[in-house]
Design a protein around this motif. Structure first.
Motif, PDB file in Angstrom:
ATOM      1  N   PHE A 154       0.809  -1.356  -0.150  1.00 19.33           N
ATOM      2  CA  PHE A 154      -0.077   0.078   0.059  1.00 19.33           C
ATOM      3  C   PHE A 154       0.793   1.106   0.050  1.00 19.33           C
ATOM      4  N   ALA A 155       1.823   1.286   0.875  1.00 16.01           N
ATOM      5  CA  ALA A 155       2.859   2.323   0.981  1.00 16.01           C
ATOM      6  C   ALA A 155       3.501   2.814  -0.372  1.00 16.01           C
ATOM      7  N   HIS A 156       3.796   1.686  -1.215  1.00 16.61           N
ATOM      8  CA  HIS A 156       4.386   1.968  -2.490  1.00 16.61           C
ATOM      9  C   HIS A 156       3.444   2.497  -3.626  1.00 16.61           C
ATOM     10  N   VAL A 157       2.164   2.225  -3.424  1.00 13.73           N
ATOM     11  CA  VAL A 157       0.989   2.525  -4.330  1.00 13.73           C
ATOM     12  C   VAL A 157       0.906   3.989  -4.026  1.00 13.73           C
ATOM     13  N   VAL A 158       0.735   4.217  -2.852  1.00 10.92           N
ATOM     14  CA  VAL A 158       0.445   5.658  -2.200  1.00 10.92           C
ATOM     15  C   VAL A 158       1.719   6.589  -2.895  1.00 10.92           C
ATOM     16  N   LEU A 159       3.063   6.224  -2.831  1.00 12.72           N
ATOM     17  CA  LEU A 159       4.067   6.910  -3.063  1.00 12.72           C
ATOM     18  C   LEU A 159       3.821   7.018  -4.738  1.00 12.72           C
ATOM     19  N   ARG A 160       3.594   6.106  -5.334  1.00 12.30           N
ATOM     20  CA  ARG A 160       3.395   6.098  -6.932  1.00 12.30           C
ATOM     21  C   ARG A 160       2.480   7.118  -7.163  1.00 12.30           C
ATOM     22  N   ASP A 161       1.263   6.858  -6.780  1.00  5.99           N
ATOM     23  CA  ASP A 161      -0.057   7.726  -7.179  1.00  5.99           C
ATOM     24  C   ASP A 161      -0.201   9.077  -6.549  1.00  5.99           C
ATOM     25  N   LEU A 162       0.252   9.172  -5.440  1.00  7.00           N
ATOM     26  CA  LEU A 162       0.138  10.415  -4.749  1.00  7.00           C
ATOM     27  C   LEU A 162       1.385  11.269  -4.473  1.00  7.00           C
ATOM     28  N   GLY A 163       2.380  10.548  -4.548  1.00  6.18           N
ATOM     29  CA  GLY A 163       3.933  11.277  -4.446  1.00  6.18           C
ATOM     30  C   GLY A 163       3.891  11.549  -2.696  1.00  6.18           C
ATOM     31  N   GLN A 164       3.512  10.754  -2.014  1.00  5.16           N
ATOM     32  CA  GLN A 164       3.525  10.841  -0.436  1.00  5.16           C
ATOM     33  C   GLN A 164       4.232   9.569   0.153  1.00  5.16           C
ATOM     34  N   ASP A 165       5.423   9.841   0.781  1.00  2.13           N
ATOM     35  CA  ASP A 165       5.859   8.551   1.470  1.00  2.13           C
ATOM     36  C   ASP A 165       5.217   8.507   2.785  1.00  2.13           C
ATOM     37  N   ILE A 166       4.468   7.492   2.962  1.00  2.00           N
ATOM     38  CA  ILE A 166       3.669   7.326   4.140  1.00  2.00           C
ATOM     39  C   ILE A 166       4.365   6.331   5.196  1.00  2.00           C
ATOM     40  N   HIS A 167       5.373   5.877   4.758  1.00  2.58           N
ATOM     41  CA  HIS A 167       6.110   4.727   5.614  1.00  2.58           C
ATOM     42  C   HIS A 167       7.291   5.598   6.543  1.00  2.58           C
ATOM     43  N   ASN A 168       8.106   6.388   6.117  1.00  2.00           N
ATOM     44  CA  ASN A 168       9.310   6.869   6.728  1.00  2.00           C
ATOM     45  C   ASN A 168       8.752   7.916   7.665  1.00  2.00           C
ATOM     46  N   ILE A 169       7.814   7.941   8.349  1.00  6.54           N
ATOM     47  CA  ILE A 169       7.231   8.801   9.089  1.00  6.54           C
ATOM     48  C   ILE A 169       7.038   8.285  10.564  1.00  6.54           C
ATOM     49  N   LYS A 170       7.676   8.984  11.568  1.00  7.22           N
ATOM     50  CA  LYS A 170       7.373   8.733  13.107  1.00  7.22           C
ATOM     51  C   LYS A 170       5.978   8.627  13.359  1.00  7.22           C
TER      52      LYS A 170
END
Length: 379
Positions: A229-245
């Motif tokens: 899911f994180a990879h899809v979000v990064l690809r489609d929305l340009g948001q890195d939602i994994h590397n966030i505390k």
């Protein structure tokens, strides 16, 4: 004399509101003319809604939402006194206590009800949100919540995916065309006191999955889904939602709020103290009373009483901390702003008896009375 009472709830025993009432009664028996200000506390978890609504003279809203297992249930959120700020505890709609232990399964549970609460607040004119994470039964990375807000998550056949953590691996594309337009310009402040990333051995599935009912195999499946899911979000929305505390908080809801709703993830107690105006209420106080059910090493790691004590210390105000029980580790608090701490347990008794509402209320009142008798005598 002015006394500020700012205690957290004594979990499974007494609410912060009723506990504050008991302490106030004890003080009034000694200082009848004292000015007492009560600001019930929470740190972003249980009690956050009640605390903020009470402090701002707001209102509670009850509504039917979709529960974690896709059933209908009644949830509560608050609208603060400014009529523009909504405060939501995600556990009200998708909390672990809502599901009997034998039915807990994060592959199936959904956060959809959280999105319904947000939508209702938007309809009522709110554009500022305080969100308390914690206690969720879910591991769906907030996909359920986001669906309720108009986001669509499509599989390879362009069909919308279902609910629960099991669907994360199936998501192929994100459609934002139908997102609720009222979200534009909204501010989301999220109380988040964990630093876990979204996936990996320190992520949502591995750290919190087992307590939500996940087996070892489920944990692996959920983690794979979160990573996909994180990879899809990064690809489609340009948001890195994994590397966030904090991305892994509440089964990935931290990631969803950050990546899709531009939320600020911050310390729960700092967020709450700011919204209840603690600094202003503390001005002119002769004493501050804080506390919680058990004070130990965890208290010194950012829980509500510590936040109060540190603020009081900056203003040179003595702090009295009350708790049902204290441990040797509690002495660390003396270096962090707590002047003195006391256990309210008055006699040998079982834990069950000590935690009853009536016993806790009476012990808080009695201990407060005796402490302020001592203060009066010393003066």
């Amino acid at each position: 004399m002015k006394v500020l009472i700012a205690i957290d709830s004594f979990k499974e025993s007494i609410s912060s509101i009723k506990g504050s009432e008991a302490i106030s009664k004890g003080i009034k028996e000694v200082y009848q003319d004292s000015e007492i200000v009560t600001l019930p506390l929470a740190d972003g978890g249980e009690g956050t809604v009640d605390s903020l609504v009470h402090a701002t003279e707001g209102q509670l809203i009850k509504m039917k939402v979709t529960g974690p297992l896709n059933e209908k249930l009644e949830a509560i959120y608050g609208i603060l006194g400014d009529d523009k700020t909504a405060v939501i505890e995600v556990a009200s709609a998708c909390g672990l206590p809502l599901i009997p232990e034998k039915y807990r399964n994060p592959l199936l549970t959904t956060t959809y009800g959280v999105g319904e609460l947000i939508s209702d607040a938007l309809d009522k004119g709110c554009n500022n949100f305080v969100i308390g994470l914690g206690g969720s039964a879910t591991n769906d990375a907030g996909v359920g919540m986001l669906r309720a807000l108009g986001f669509h998550f499509m599989d390879r056949h362009n069909n919308e995916v279902g609910f629960g953590g099991k669907v994360l691996e199936d998501i192929h594309k994100i459609n934002t065309e139908y997102v609720n337009p009222r979200l534009e310009g909204c501010v989301f402040n999220v109380a988040c006191d964990v630093n876990n990333l979204l996936y990996g051995t320190e992520g949502a599935a591995y750290i919190f999955g087992p307590q939500k009912g996940a087996s070892e195999d489920m944990v692996k499946e959920l983690d794979t889904g979160l990573k996909h899911f994180a990879h899809v979000v990064l690809r489609d929305l340009g948001q890195d939602i994994h590397n966030i505390k904090g991305a892994g908080a509440a089964g990935g809801l931290g990631a969803a709020f950050y990546g899709f709703l531009n939320a600020n993830l911050q310390s729960g107690i700092e967020l709450i103290l700011d919204h209840i105006g603690m600094k202003a209420h503390m001005q002119g106080a002769d004493f501050v009373i804080t506390g919680e059910g058990k004070m130990d090493g965890q208290t010194s790691m950012g829980k509500a009483p510590l936040g109060v004590a540190q603020m009081a210390k900056k203003n040179n105000i003595p702090v009295i901390a009350l708790a049902g029980g204290v441990t040797d580790e509690t002495s660390e608090l003396n270096e962090l702003g707590v002047t003195s701490y006391f256990s309210i347990t008055s006699a040998p008794m079982s834990l069950e008896e000590a935690m009853t509402w009536k016993t806790t209320y009476n012990n808080l009142q009695s201990t407060s009375k005796q402490l302020f008798r001592l203060i009066r005598a010393s003066r």
